[in-house]
Every structure is written in structure tokens, then in C-alpha cells.
Scaffold this motif. Structure first.
Motif, short mmCIF file in Angstrom:
data_model
loop_
_atom_site.label_atom_id
_atom_site.label_comp_id
_atom_site.label_asym_id
_atom_site.label_seq_id
_atom_site.Cartn_x
_atom_site.Cartn_y
_atom_site.Cartn_z
N ILE A 61 30.27 16.44 28.37
CA ILE A 61 31.39 15.51 28.28
C ILE A 61 31.24 14.51 29.41
CG2 ILE A 61 33.90 15.25 28.40
CD1 ILE A 61 34.04 18.17 27.33
N ALA A 62 31.03 13.26 29.07
CA ALA A 62 30.80 12.22 30.07
C ALA A 62 32.07 11.93 30.85
CB ALA A 62 30.30 10.94 29.40
N VAL A 63 31.91 11.59 32.13
CA VAL A 63 33.04 11.23 32.99
C VAL A 63 32.78 9.86 33.60
CG1 VAL A 63 34.38 11.81 35.05
CG2 VAL A 63 33.56 13.64 33.54
N ILE A 64 33.75 8.97 33.46
CA ILE A 64 33.74 7.68 34.14
C ILE A 64 34.92 7.65 35.10
CG2 ILE A 64 33.96 5.18 33.92
CD1 ILE A 64 32.74 5.41 31.15
N VAL A 65 34.66 7.47 36.37
CA VAL A 65 35.73 7.28 37.34
C VAL A 65 36.14 5.82 37.28
CG1 VAL A 65 36.35 7.30 39.79
CG2 VAL A 65 34.92 9.13 38.84
N ILE A 66 37.45 5.55 37.16
CA ILE A 66 37.94 4.17 37.08
C ILE A 66 39.09 4.02 38.06
CG2 ILE A 66 39.26 4.79 35.01
CD1 ILE A 66 38.88 1.83 34.14
N ASN A 78 29.68 6.83 42.56
CA ASN A 78 28.72 6.79 41.46
C ASN A 78 27.43 7.52 41.81
OD1 ASN A 78 27.24 5.54 39.05
ND2 ASN A 78 26.14 4.60 40.75
N HIS A 79 27.02 7.43 43.06
CA HIS A 79 25.75 8.00 43.48
C HIS A 79 25.83 9.52 43.70
CE1 HIS A 79 21.77 8.03 45.35
NE2 HIS A 79 22.28 8.77 46.32
N TYR A 80 26.93 9.98 44.30
CA TYR A 80 27.00 11.38 44.72
C TYR A 80 27.75 12.31 43.76
CZ TYR A 80 25.10 9.92 49.22
OH TYR A 80 24.29 9.42 50.21
N PHE A 81 28.61 11.77 42.92
CA PHE A 81 29.38 12.62 42.01
C PHE A 81 28.60 12.85 40.71
CE2 PHE A 81 32.48 12.03 45.02
CZ PHE A 81 33.79 12.27 44.64
N PRO A 82 28.83 13.99 40.05
CA PRO A 82 28.21 14.23 38.75
C PRO A 82 28.97 13.50 37.64
CG PRO A 82 29.53 16.12 39.37
CD PRO A 82 29.58 15.17 40.53
N VAL A 83 28.83 12.16 37.64
CA VAL A 83 29.55 11.33 36.67
C VAL A 83 28.58 10.40 35.95
CG1 VAL A 83 31.72 11.42 37.95
CG2 VAL A 83 30.09 9.56 38.42
N ALA A 84 29.03 9.85 34.81
CA ALA A 84 28.20 8.95 34.00
C ALA A 84 28.29 7.52 34.49
CB ALA A 84 28.63 9.03 32.54
N GLY A 85 29.20 7.23 35.40
CA GLY A 85 29.37 5.89 35.93
C GLY A 85 30.72 5.76 36.60
N ALA A 86 30.95 4.62 37.23
CA ALA A 86 32.22 4.40 37.93
C ALA A 86 32.60 2.93 37.87
CB ALA A 86 32.12 4.86 39.38
N GLN A 195 29.54 -1.41 25.52
CA GLN A 195 28.18 -1.74 25.93
C GLN A 195 27.31 -0.52 26.23
OE1 GLN A 195 26.91 -4.94 25.92
NE2 GLN A 195 28.87 -5.40 24.94
N HIS A 196 27.92 0.54 26.73
CA HIS A 196 27.13 1.67 27.24
C HIS A 196 27.41 3.00 26.55
CE1 HIS A 196 25.68 -0.80 30.60
NE2 HIS A 196 26.92 -1.27 30.68
N PHE A 197 28.52 3.10 25.81
CA PHE A 197 28.86 4.37 25.15
C PHE A 197 29.32 4.08 23.72
CE2 PHE A 197 29.49 4.80 29.71
CZ PHE A 197 28.86 5.99 30.01
N SER A 198 28.59 3.26 23.02
CA SER A 198 29.02 2.78 21.71
C SER A 198 29.11 3.88 20.66
CB SER A 198 28.08 1.67 21.22
OG SER A 198 26.75 2.15 21.14
#
Length: 266
Positions: A61-66, A78-86, A195-198
Motif C-alpha cells: 500500500i503506497a504512502v504519500i506524505v502531504i 522522502n529520503h528516510y521514510f518508507p514512503v512512495a513520495g512526499a 502523473q505517477h499513480f495512474s
């Protein structure tokens, strides 16, 4: 004469207990979550948070921090967390891996920062107590100052003053933000998803937040599945949209409750 206090009506589809979310959670493939007051507890990240993020990663399950936090801070998340992007600065920029993408059109950053500074100085003329936030120097798209000590009436006046000058304005539990009018968490997230998770539909996205700058993530027309951690309840009379579900506990504990229920729903 008896004075009656009329409370705002809460739609029956809003603020439902998390226990009623299983059907919605069973289809979720991506979480888009606020950070301060949503992932944190007493302004800190906890071991339980990282365990929850790892559970989501293992469940694919992808995670985006916003978040409203600055570009400088969020690059590290974005660099240190296990996330798909921020996404940082309330929809200003998107970090994914080693790439950075502006989500608002700013042809000249230097001039943009000067224009933001001028708007802040206008606010200071009316509210001389406000001071530039410590992380403002690490920002690109917006300008911030601390929300502490400001009343709801103060914030309303600031909103009106910024709008009259062509700027957007929002605030969280931490900071006030002067920003481009079109810049919002919802606009930024929609673009990133397209754009990235279509392959993921909006019905498969769960948005999570806790404060007024998350209100666009609670818009049911755009995001049919949204959750507020319990501390969002302090703002229910200030939000144009309310989250569909609400967790039993506040802050990061509430986020972990949601993750555990989501994992069990699969």
C-alpha cells in the motif's frame, strides 16, 4: 429571553466511527497523509509510526506524505521514510526518489519570494506580533509564520487581506501559510496521482489529516474516502468539508489505529 446556540450540522456521511470503515478500507491501495498532528505524537515521530509505515509497505500500500512543511524538511522525509513520495508546502512540490517536481507554475523563484515577503510585510502592518517561521528560509513556493497566539478572528482577517491581494492563505496546528491562490493539497495530490499513480483510482485512495490546511483532502467530491485523526474534532466548525471517518485516538496513535484496521481489512 433564552439565547440559543445553533451548532453547525454534521452531514450523516461525515465523521463516521472508524469501526464503520471496513468496506471502504478493503479497496484502499494508497494513503495520502498529513504529517504534523497526524503522524506525530507531541510533535515527535514514534517507533510505532515507523512500524505502521513498514506494515503498509509490506502490504504493498503506497504512502504519500502531504504536508505544509518546507521543501528543505520534506526532502529528508522522502529520503528516510518508507514512503512512495512526499508533497510539501501544501501542494507546492513533489519529491519522489531523487527527483523534484514543482506542482505550481513559478517562472521566477527569486521574484516570487520577494512578492511573498511583501505580502507578509503587509500583514505585519496590521499584526506586528507575527514573525517569520524558523523554517521559512527553506521554502520555495509559500511563506510561513507561526500560528500561536492568533485568534480565529485574526486568521479570518489575514485570509481576507491575502485574497484581496491575489494570494491564498491557510493554516495548520503549527503555521500560517501565504501561498499562490491555486496551491492546495488537493490540487497537488490530484496531479501527482494522475502523473505517477495512474493505475490507482480516487476510490482506492485514503486521505488523512487533522487541521484546516487539510480541508481540501476531505472534499468528498474529489476524495470519497477520507479520515481525520481524533484531534480534527476541534476544527469541525471551521472546515468546509469534514472527513468521512474519524479515529478513536488523536495524532499518530489514531493513524496507527487506521493502519491496523486497513491491514486487517485485506
Amino acid at each position: 429571553m433564552i439565547s440559543l446556540t445553533i451548532m453547525p450540522l454534521i452531514p450523516p456521511t461525515a465523521l463516521r466511527p472508524l469501526a464503520e470503515s471496513d468496506q471502504a478500507l478493503s479497496q484502499i491501495q494508497l494513503i495520502a497523509t498529513d504529517m504534523d498532528g497526524t503522524l506525530t505524537i507531541d510533535e515527535k515521530f514514534t517507533p510505532q509510526l515507523f512500524q505502521a509505515l513498514q506494515k503498509l509497505q509490506q502490504a504493498q500500500i503506497a504512502v504519500i506524505v502531504i504536508t505544509g512543511r518546507s521543501a528543505g524538511w520534506v526532502n529528508a522525509v522522502n529520503h528516510y521514510f518508507p514512503v512512495a513520495g512526499a508533497i510539501c508546502e501544501n501542494g507546492g512540490l513533489f519529491y519522489q526518489g531523487d527527483t523534484t517536481e514543482f506542482l505550481v507554475d513559478i517562472p521566477d523563484i527569486t521574484q516570487h519570494r520577494q512578492n511573498l515577503a511583501a505580502m507578509f510585510q503587509q500583514l505585519q502592518q496590521r499584526f506586528p506580533q507575527i514573525q517569520e517561521a524558523s523554517d521559512n528560509r527553506f521554502r520555495l513556493t509559500d511563506w510561513t509564520f507561526d500560528v500561536a497566539g492568533l485568534s480565529q478572528a485574526d486568521l479570518a482577517v489575514m485570509d481576507q487581506q491575502c485574497a484581496a491581494a491575489g494570494w491564498g492563505f491557510t493554516y495548520s496546528t503549527v503555521q500560517c501559510h501565504i501561498k499562490p491562490h491555486e496551491q492546495s493539497k488537493a490540487n497537488g495530490l490530484q496531479y501527482v496521482l494522475q502523473q505517477h499513480f495512474s493505475a490507482i483510482s480516487l476510490a482506492q485512495v485514503m486521505t488523512i489529516g487533522d487541521s484546516p490546511n487539510d480541508v481540501s483532502l476531505f472534499n468528498p467530491v474529489i476524495f470519497p474516502n477520507s479520515t481525520g485523526v481524533q484531534n480534527v474534532s476541534r476544527y469541525t466548525d471551521q472546515l468546509a468539508h469534514l472527513p468521512r471517518f474519524i479515529t478513536p485516538s488523536p495524532e499518530g496513535k489514531g493513524f496507527c489505529e487506521l493502519v491496523d484496521r486497513l491491514i486487517c481489512s485485506k
